[in-house]
Motif scaffolding. Structure first.
Motif, PDB file in Angstrom:
ATOM      1  N   VAL A  93       0.772  -1.136   0.028  1.00  0.00           N
ATOM      2  CA  VAL A  93      -0.054  -0.118   0.122  1.00  0.00           C
ATOM      3  C   VAL A  93       0.858   1.192  -0.198  1.00  0.00           C
ATOM      4  O   VAL A  93       0.781   2.176  -0.807  1.00  0.00           O
ATOM      5  CB  VAL A  93      -0.934   0.010   1.156  1.00  0.00           C
ATOM      6  N   PHE A  94       1.906   1.351   0.944  1.00  0.00           N
ATOM      7  CA  PHE A  94       2.521   2.719   1.067  1.00  0.00           C
ATOM      8  C   PHE A  94       3.644   2.576  -0.146  1.00  0.00           C
ATOM      9  O   PHE A  94       4.147   3.645  -0.536  1.00  0.00           O
ATOM     10  CB  PHE A  94       3.167   2.558   2.601  1.00  0.00           C
ATOM     11  N   GLY A  95       4.026   1.454  -0.254  1.00  0.00           N
ATOM     12  CA  GLY A  95       5.325   1.428  -1.316  1.00  0.00           C
ATOM     13  C   GLY A  95       4.744   2.095  -2.801  1.00  0.00           C
ATOM     14  O   GLY A  95       5.485   2.782  -3.370  1.00  0.00           O
ATOM     15  N   VAL A  96       3.471   1.490  -3.255  1.00  0.00           N
ATOM     16  CA  VAL A  96       2.891   1.838  -4.664  1.00  0.00           C
ATOM     17  C   VAL A  96       2.798   3.353  -4.520  1.00  0.00           C
ATOM     18  O   VAL A  96       3.049   4.121  -5.272  1.00  0.00           O
ATOM     19  CB  VAL A  96       1.735   1.022  -4.799  1.00  0.00           C
ATOM     20  N   SER A  97       2.092   3.777  -3.252  1.00  0.00           N
ATOM     21  CA  SER A  97       1.711   5.277  -3.023  1.00  0.00           C
ATOM     22  C   SER A  97       3.007   6.052  -3.349  1.00  0.00           C
ATOM     23  O   SER A  97       3.012   7.002  -3.910  1.00  0.00           O
ATOM     24  CB  SER A  97       1.104   5.503  -1.894  1.00  0.00           C
ATOM     25  N   LEU A  98       3.934   5.669  -2.516  1.00  0.00           N
ATOM     26  CA  LEU A  98       5.396   6.317  -2.656  1.00  0.00           C
ATOM     27  C   LEU A  98       5.979   6.274  -3.987  1.00  0.00           C
ATOM     28  O   LEU A  98       6.574   7.563  -4.447  1.00  0.00           O
ATOM     29  CB  LEU A  98       6.319   5.584  -1.581  1.00  0.00           C
ATOM     30  N   VAL A  99       5.655   5.394  -4.762  1.00  0.00           N
ATOM     31  CA  VAL A  99       6.432   5.350  -6.071  1.00  0.00           C
ATOM     32  C   VAL A  99       5.851   6.250  -6.949  1.00  0.00           C
ATOM     33  O   VAL A  99       6.294   7.105  -7.762  1.00  0.00           O
ATOM     34  CB  VAL A  99       6.447   3.929  -6.643  1.00  0.00           C
ATOM     35  N   ILE A 100       4.385   6.330  -6.557  1.00  0.00           N
ATOM     36  CA  ILE A 100       3.557   7.248  -7.755  1.00  0.00           C
ATOM     37  C   ILE A 100       3.994   8.680  -7.468  1.00  0.00           C
ATOM     38  O   ILE A 100       4.243   9.721  -8.263  1.00  0.00           O
ATOM     39  CB  ILE A 100       1.959   6.971  -7.423  1.00  0.00           C
TER      40      ILE A 100
ATOM     41  N   ARG B 156       5.969  11.345  -9.746  1.00  0.00           N
ATOM     42  CA  ARG B 156       5.334  12.610 -10.159  1.00  0.00           C
ATOM     43  C   ARG B 156       6.316  13.816  -9.803  1.00  0.00           C
ATOM     44  O   ARG B 156       6.656  14.742 -10.503  1.00  0.00           O
ATOM     45  CB  ARG B 156       3.926  12.764  -9.446  1.00  0.00           C
ATOM     46  N   THR B 157       6.882  13.562  -8.568  1.00  0.00           N
ATOM     47  CA  THR B 157       7.971  14.673  -8.034  1.00  0.00           C
ATOM     48  C   THR B 157       9.244  14.900  -9.000  1.00  0.00           C
ATOM     49  O   THR B 157       9.421  15.877  -9.331  1.00  0.00           O
ATOM     50  CB  THR B 157       8.187  14.373  -6.629  1.00  0.00           C
ATOM     51  N   ILE B 158       9.503  13.787  -9.555  1.00  0.00           N
ATOM     52  CA  ILE B 158      10.862  13.733 -10.262  1.00  0.00           C
ATOM     53  C   ILE B 158      10.618  14.386 -11.693  1.00  0.00           C
ATOM     54  O   ILE B 158      11.143  15.227 -12.168  1.00  0.00           O
ATOM     55  CB  ILE B 158      11.390  12.366 -10.263  1.00  0.00           C
ATOM     56  N   SER B 159       9.202  13.931 -12.132  1.00  0.00           N
ATOM     57  CA  SER B 159       8.771  14.414 -13.504  1.00  0.00           C
ATOM     58  C   SER B 159       8.666  16.038 -13.485  1.00  0.00           C
ATOM     59  O   SER B 159       9.069  16.593 -14.350  1.00  0.00           O
ATOM     60  CB  SER B 159       7.652  13.959 -13.904  1.00  0.00           C
TER      61      SER B 159
ATOM     62  N   VAL C 180      13.960   7.750 -11.494  1.00  0.00           N
ATOM     63  CA  VAL C 180      12.921   7.167 -11.043  1.00  0.00           C
ATOM     64  C   VAL C 180      13.329   5.586 -10.511  1.00  0.00           C
ATOM     65  O   VAL C 180      13.130   5.027  -9.581  1.00  0.00           O
ATOM     66  CB  VAL C 180      11.705   6.936 -12.035  1.00  0.00           C
ATOM     67  N   GLY C 181      14.154   4.950 -11.644  1.00  0.00           N
ATOM     68  CA  GLY C 181      14.579   3.659 -11.275  1.00  0.00           C
ATOM     69  C   GLY C 181      15.622   3.777  -9.971  1.00  0.00           C
ATOM     70  O   GLY C 181      15.411   2.943  -9.255  1.00  0.00           O
ATOM     71  N   ARG C 182      16.217   4.593  -9.797  1.00  0.00           N
ATOM     72  CA  ARG C 182      17.261   4.953  -8.606  1.00  0.00           C
ATOM     73  C   ARG C 182      16.260   4.932  -7.348  1.00  0.00           C
ATOM     74  O   ARG C 182      16.555   4.278  -6.305  1.00  0.00           O
ATOM     75  CB  ARG C 182      18.237   6.040  -8.623  1.00  0.00           C
ATOM     76  N   THR C 183      15.207   5.602  -7.428  1.00  0.00           N
ATOM     77  CA  THR C 183      14.205   5.859  -6.464  1.00  0.00           C
ATOM     78  C   THR C 183      13.455   4.507  -5.913  1.00  0.00           C
ATOM     79  O   THR C 183      13.533   4.009  -4.870  1.00  0.00           O
ATOM     80  CB  THR C 183      13.137   6.872  -6.427  1.00  0.00           C
TER      81      THR C 183
ATOM     82  N   ILE D  52      15.959   2.227  -4.341  1.00  0.00           N
ATOM     83  CA  ILE D  52      16.040   2.401  -2.842  1.00  0.00           C
ATOM     84  C   ILE D  52      14.789   2.077  -2.119  1.00  0.00           C
ATOM     85  O   ILE D  52      14.979   1.683  -0.919  1.00  0.00           O
ATOM     86  CB  ILE D  52      16.024   3.904  -2.539  1.00  0.00           C
ATOM     87  N   ILE D  53      13.871   2.362  -2.830  1.00  0.00           N
ATOM     88  CA  ILE D  53      12.207   1.968  -2.085  1.00  0.00           C
ATOM     89  C   ILE D  53      12.405   0.507  -1.879  1.00  0.00           C
ATOM     90  O   ILE D  53      11.989  -0.055  -0.843  1.00  0.00           O
ATOM     91  CB  ILE D  53      11.148   2.341  -2.702  1.00  0.00           C
ATOM     92  N   GLY D  54      12.839  -0.324  -2.910  1.00  0.00           N
ATOM     93  CA  GLY D  54      12.938  -1.720  -2.852  1.00  0.00           C
ATOM     94  C   GLY D  54      13.858  -2.193  -1.796  1.00  0.00           C
ATOM     95  O   GLY D  54      13.700  -3.215  -1.047  1.00  0.00           O
ATOM     96  N   ALA D  55      14.903  -1.745  -1.828  1.00  0.00           N
ATOM     97  CA  ALA D  55      15.988  -1.970  -0.795  1.00  0.00           C
ATOM     98  C   ALA D  55      15.347  -1.874   0.724  1.00  0.00           C
ATOM     99  O   ALA D  55      15.448  -2.629   1.656  1.00  0.00           O
ATOM    100  CB  ALA D  55      17.212  -1.172  -0.769  1.00  0.00           C
TER     101      ALA D  55
END
Length: 420
Positions: free
Chosen positions: A19-26, A30-33, A121-124, A127-130
């Protein structure tokens, strides 16, 4: 149980991470874009500002006079009346564009490859995956620890319950720091102590019964042998009467044992004639003493009355007389006397007495000077105390044991007698 706890904990962690990972990725995407778009727009505005300032100062505007736009960006500048100026190499693929227009009609177009956003986005995501993997590993370790903390006590409690069922009632007194589990442990320990007391009482009853019934049964068998060997009808009647008396004593012993097994403090003390009890014991034990080549005599006051249970007093005297027969020597003397408001029955013999290393421990269970059960004197003391009396050893060498009972004075027309 361990597996269920680990699986449930891991499932909760995975749901939270999803839940929180998907929300954080989205949000991060958007923030990076947005940040990349703002950076391109800012670059375009910077170039327009530089061009305006140089044109206002009358300076030339060219690729050499303008700062670079970075390795991943391309800028095209259009100034009215001049050829377009290009900075950097134009990227391919999907692009991010930013434009700006100056006060003198010049326009700037800045382009940047969207691959830079993808890399960020990939680096982010990495990090989130780690972080998510670290959270999963931590959750598994925590779940294993909690599962062991809860499952191990339950295993111990199951083993304790199994031990109780197998006849081992020793309490473990082990606690686990969890209120509910400690509560179960308290109940099991209390049950173990109760079961232990019950088993001890049953074993004690069995030992007491075997010890106290042995003497009357032996005496009864001797009487029956006398009946079987004689042809004299009067002797048969006399021995049969004595045998019936001994049967009554056996019944009294059994009832007494059952009463004590329910409540050792329960007594049925009455006023009784001590002479009858002493006489009955002397008649019962004389054949055994004759067989051993020894004698048993009586001395002291006669006509004494005491408070107690006749059957229990008879058992106490039987234990003392049997003790003298087995461990003593010479003639055994049973003496009755009065001291203060108590009636005393002493039993002594001419043997070596009680060993010095035993002393007062002679009344403890399993303590014996020879290879005997070691419960006779202990049972005798319990019986005496149940009726408010006491049994003591007055002398070790030679051994003198005394039974103290509450005395009841006879009436004025019933004088006490002294016998020798």
């Amino acid at each position: 149980m361990r597996r269920r706890l680990i699986n449930s904990t891991l499932a909760v962690v995975l749901v939270v991470i999803a839940v929180f990972g998907v929300s954080l990725v989205i949000v991060e995407t958007r923030t990076i874009s947005s940040s990349a778009q703002e950076s391109v727009n800012s670059e375009a505005l910077r170039l327009v500002s530089v061009i305006d300032s140089r044109m206002l100062a009358g300076e030339s505007v060219g690729p050499q006079s303008l700062a670079g736009v970075g390795p991943d960006r391309y800028a095209r500048i259009r100034i009215p009346g001049r050829a377009p100026i290009e900075l950097g190499a134009r990227p391919g693929g999907s692009l991010i564009r930013g434009t700006a227009t100056g006060a003198r009609g010049e326009s700037v177009l800045v382009e940047e490859s969207r691959s830079t956003v993808t890399r960020e986005v990939g680096r982010t995501l990495l990090i989130i995956g780690a972080v998510a993997l670290l959270a999963i590993v931590s959750a598994v370790l925590l779940a294993v620890r909690q599962a062991n903390k809860l499952a191990s006590p339950l295993t111990d409690l199951a083993e304790t319950a199994e031990r109780l069922g197998s006849g081992d009632p020793r309490p473990r007194h082990k606690r686990y720091g969890v209120h509910e589990l400690d509560r179960v442990a308290d109940v099991l320990d209390s049950s173990a102590e109760r079961i232990g007391r019950m088993l001890t009482a049953e074993r004690r009853l069995a030992a007491d019964a075997s010890h106290q019934l042995r003497t009357p049964l032996t005496a009864l068998s001797m009487r029956l042998e006398e009946i079987a060997l004689t042809d004299d009808l009067d002797t048969v009647k006399e021995e049969a009467t004595i045998a019936l008396t001994q049967v009554e004593r056996l019944t009294d012993v059994v009832e007494r044992l059952l009463t004590n097994s329910r409540d050792p403090r329960t007594g049925s003390a009455v006023v009784f004639d001590l002479d009858e009890v002493v006489k009955q014991q002397l008649e019962e034990w004389r054949p055994a003493y004759r067989s051993a080549g020894r004698a048993i005599v009586r001395s002291g006051k006669q006509g004494l009355r005491a408070v107690g249970t006749p059957g229990a007093v008879a058992q106490v005297l039987a234990a003392l007389i049997e003790n003298s027969l087995m461990h003593g020597g010479g003639t055994v003397a049973v003496r009755t006397r009065v001291t203060g408001n108590q009636t005393v029955v002493e039993v002594t013999d001419q043997g070596p007495g009680v060993p010095a290393d035993l002393g007062a421990r002679i009344f403890e269970r399993s303590i014996s000077g020879r290879n005997s059960t070691g419960i006779g004197l202990a049972v005798a003391r319990d019986l005496a105390e149940a009726d408010g009396g006491r049994l003591e050893m007055l002398q070790q060498q030679p051994a003198v044991f005394a039974l103290f009972l509450s005395r009841v004075a006879r009436g004025p027309r019933e004088p006490e007698q002294t016998i020798r």
